[in-house]
Scaffold this motif. Sequence first.
Motif, short mmCIF file in Angstrom:
data_model
loop_
_atom_site.label_atom_id
_atom_site.label_comp_id
_atom_site.label_asym_id
_atom_site.label_seq_id
_atom_site.Cartn_x
_atom_site.Cartn_y
_atom_site.Cartn_z
N TYR A 1 -22.38 11.88 -31.67
CA TYR A 1 -21.76 12.53 -32.82
C TYR A 1 -20.34 12.98 -32.47
O TYR A 1 -19.39 12.76 -33.25
CB TYR A 1 -22.61 13.73 -33.24
N GLU A 2 -20.17 13.58 -31.30
CA GLU A 2 -18.84 14.03 -30.87
C GLU A 2 -17.90 12.84 -30.68
O GLU A 2 -16.71 12.90 -31.04
CB GLU A 2 -18.95 14.83 -29.58
N GLU A 3 -18.43 11.75 -30.13
CA GLU A 3 -17.62 10.55 -29.91
C GLU A 3 -17.14 9.97 -31.24
O GLU A 3 -15.97 9.58 -31.37
CB GLU A 3 -18.44 9.51 -29.16
N ILE A 4 -18.02 9.92 -32.23
CA ILE A 4 -17.64 9.41 -33.55
C ILE A 4 -16.56 10.28 -34.17
O ILE A 4 -15.57 9.78 -34.72
CB ILE A 4 -18.88 9.34 -34.47
N ASN A 5 -16.71 11.59 -34.06
CA ASN A 5 -15.70 12.49 -34.61
C ASN A 5 -14.36 12.32 -33.92
O ASN A 5 -13.31 12.27 -34.58
CB ASN A 5 -16.17 13.94 -34.48
N ASP A 6 -14.38 12.19 -32.59
CA ASP A 6 -13.14 12.00 -31.84
C ASP A 6 -12.46 10.69 -32.22
O ASP A 6 -11.23 10.65 -32.39
CB ASP A 6 -13.42 12.03 -30.33
N MET A 7 -13.25 9.62 -32.33
CA MET A 7 -12.69 8.32 -32.72
C MET A 7 -12.07 8.39 -34.11
O MET A 7 -10.98 7.85 -34.35
CB MET A 7 -13.78 7.24 -32.69
N ALA A 8 -12.76 9.06 -35.03
CA ALA A 8 -12.27 9.17 -36.41
C ALA A 8 -10.95 9.96 -36.46
O ALA A 8 -10.00 9.56 -37.15
CB ALA A 8 -13.32 9.83 -37.28
N ILE A 9 -10.90 11.06 -35.74
CA ILE A 9 -9.68 11.89 -35.73
C ILE A 9 -8.51 11.12 -35.14
O ILE A 9 -7.39 11.16 -35.66
CB ILE A 9 -9.94 13.19 -34.94
N LEU A 10 -8.76 10.37 -34.07
CA LEU A 10 -7.71 9.55 -33.47
C LEU A 10 -7.21 8.48 -34.43
O LEU A 10 -6.00 8.22 -34.52
CB LEU A 10 -8.22 8.90 -32.18
N LEU A 11 -8.13 7.86 -35.15
CA LEU A 11 -7.75 6.83 -36.12
C LEU A 11 -6.84 7.42 -37.20
O LEU A 11 -5.84 6.80 -37.59
CB LEU A 11 -8.99 6.22 -36.76
N ILE A 12 -7.20 8.58 -37.69
CA ILE A 12 -6.38 9.22 -38.73
C ILE A 12 -5.01 9.60 -38.17
O ILE A 12 -3.97 9.37 -38.81
CB ILE A 12 -7.11 10.45 -39.29
N ALA A 13 -4.98 10.16 -36.96
CA ALA A 13 -3.73 10.61 -36.36
C ALA A 13 -2.79 9.45 -36.02
O ALA A 13 -1.58 9.53 -36.26
CB ALA A 13 -4.02 11.42 -35.10
N LYS A 14 -3.35 8.36 -35.50
CA LYS A 14 -2.51 7.25 -35.03
C LYS A 14 -2.16 6.27 -36.14
O LYS A 14 -1.06 5.71 -36.16
CB LYS A 14 -3.24 6.51 -33.90
N GLN A 15 -3.09 6.03 -37.08
CA GLN A 15 -2.86 5.01 -38.10
C GLN A 15 -2.42 5.57 -39.45
O GLN A 15 -1.90 4.84 -40.28
CB GLN A 15 -4.15 4.19 -38.29
N GLN A 16 -2.68 6.86 -39.66
CA GLN A 16 -2.35 7.51 -40.94
C GLN A 16 -2.78 6.66 -42.14
O GLN A 16 -1.96 6.30 -42.99
CB GLN A 16 -0.84 7.79 -41.00
N PRO A 17 -4.09 6.35 -42.20
CA PRO A 17 -4.57 5.47 -43.28
C PRO A 17 -4.54 6.18 -44.63
O PRO A 17 -4.56 7.41 -44.71
CB PRO A 17 -6.01 5.19 -42.85
N VAL A 18 -4.53 5.38 -45.69
CA VAL A 18 -4.54 5.92 -47.04
C VAL A 18 -5.61 5.19 -47.84
O VAL A 18 -6.18 4.19 -47.40
CB VAL A 18 -3.17 5.76 -47.73
N ALA A 19 -5.90 5.71 -49.03
CA ALA A 19 -6.81 5.09 -49.99
C ALA A 19 -8.17 4.79 -49.35
O ALA A 19 -8.75 5.64 -48.67
CB ALA A 19 -6.18 3.86 -50.61
N GLU B 1 -8.44 -2.43 -37.73
CA GLU B 1 -9.71 -3.05 -38.10
C GLU B 1 -10.67 -3.06 -36.91
O GLU B 1 -11.87 -2.83 -37.06
CB GLU B 1 -9.49 -4.48 -38.61
N TYR B 2 -10.13 -3.33 -35.73
CA TYR B 2 -10.96 -3.33 -34.52
C TYR B 2 -11.54 -1.94 -34.27
O TYR B 2 -12.74 -1.78 -34.01
CB TYR B 2 -10.13 -3.80 -33.32
N ASP B 3 -10.67 -0.93 -34.34
CA ASP B 3 -11.13 0.44 -34.10
C ASP B 3 -12.15 0.87 -35.15
O ASP B 3 -13.11 1.59 -34.85
CB ASP B 3 -9.93 1.40 -34.10
N LEU B 4 -11.94 0.44 -36.38
CA LEU B 4 -12.88 0.77 -37.45
C LEU B 4 -14.25 0.14 -37.19
O LEU B 4 -15.29 0.76 -37.41
CB LEU B 4 -12.32 0.30 -38.79
#
Length: 219
Positions: A58-76, A8-11
Amino acid sequence: MAGRERFEYDLQELQKRLLEIGNFAEEALHKAIEALETQNIELALEIMDDDSKADLLYEEINDMAILLIAKQQPVAIDLRRIIVAIKIATDIERIADFAVNVAKSTIRIGSEPLIKPIEHIKKMHQISTEMLRMSLEAFNDEDITKAKKVADMDDQVDDLYGETIKELLQINLQKPEFLPQITQLSFVCRYLERAADHVTNISEHIFYLVKGRQYDLNN
């Protein structure tokens, strides 16, 4: 910090970056129209020089998003939030590019007196930036009612675009020697019309976030 709290913090940090690039694009457009109206070449050059800031965000947002997906493996819906953040950042980065394009047109017009007041162009800018602010609020609040209102405002920009292009074509018939300036002012109108289209895209992304399916809000 527990896993969910960390997510939630990272989001929230991701959303802050989105707001930051949104504010940057809005300010860049404001400066671009000011430079055009006052024929301030120095300000136009400043806008072009500052464009790298939007690219970095823009690059920072993309990097943060990719890290979130890789580390948290969110769904839905959590995964949709991240995907939508990337899409919105892409649209906002394009809006910042349009500000640069307006600045380039200002430089090409130079010190030649403007053939007409740019009131319609200023109105297009005003509506487009209001749409951008409202769309980011709608994203933060996951408010599809506000997102739909933003998309509906695009019709106002389209109408102003059509009216202004007709006026410029009419001036061209009377004063063909001003064709280079008329061309550049037509480009400026197009850039603002496209900026509003990208904000409409943001509204569609918000519908996808909340509803889980794609909606076409341009019709």
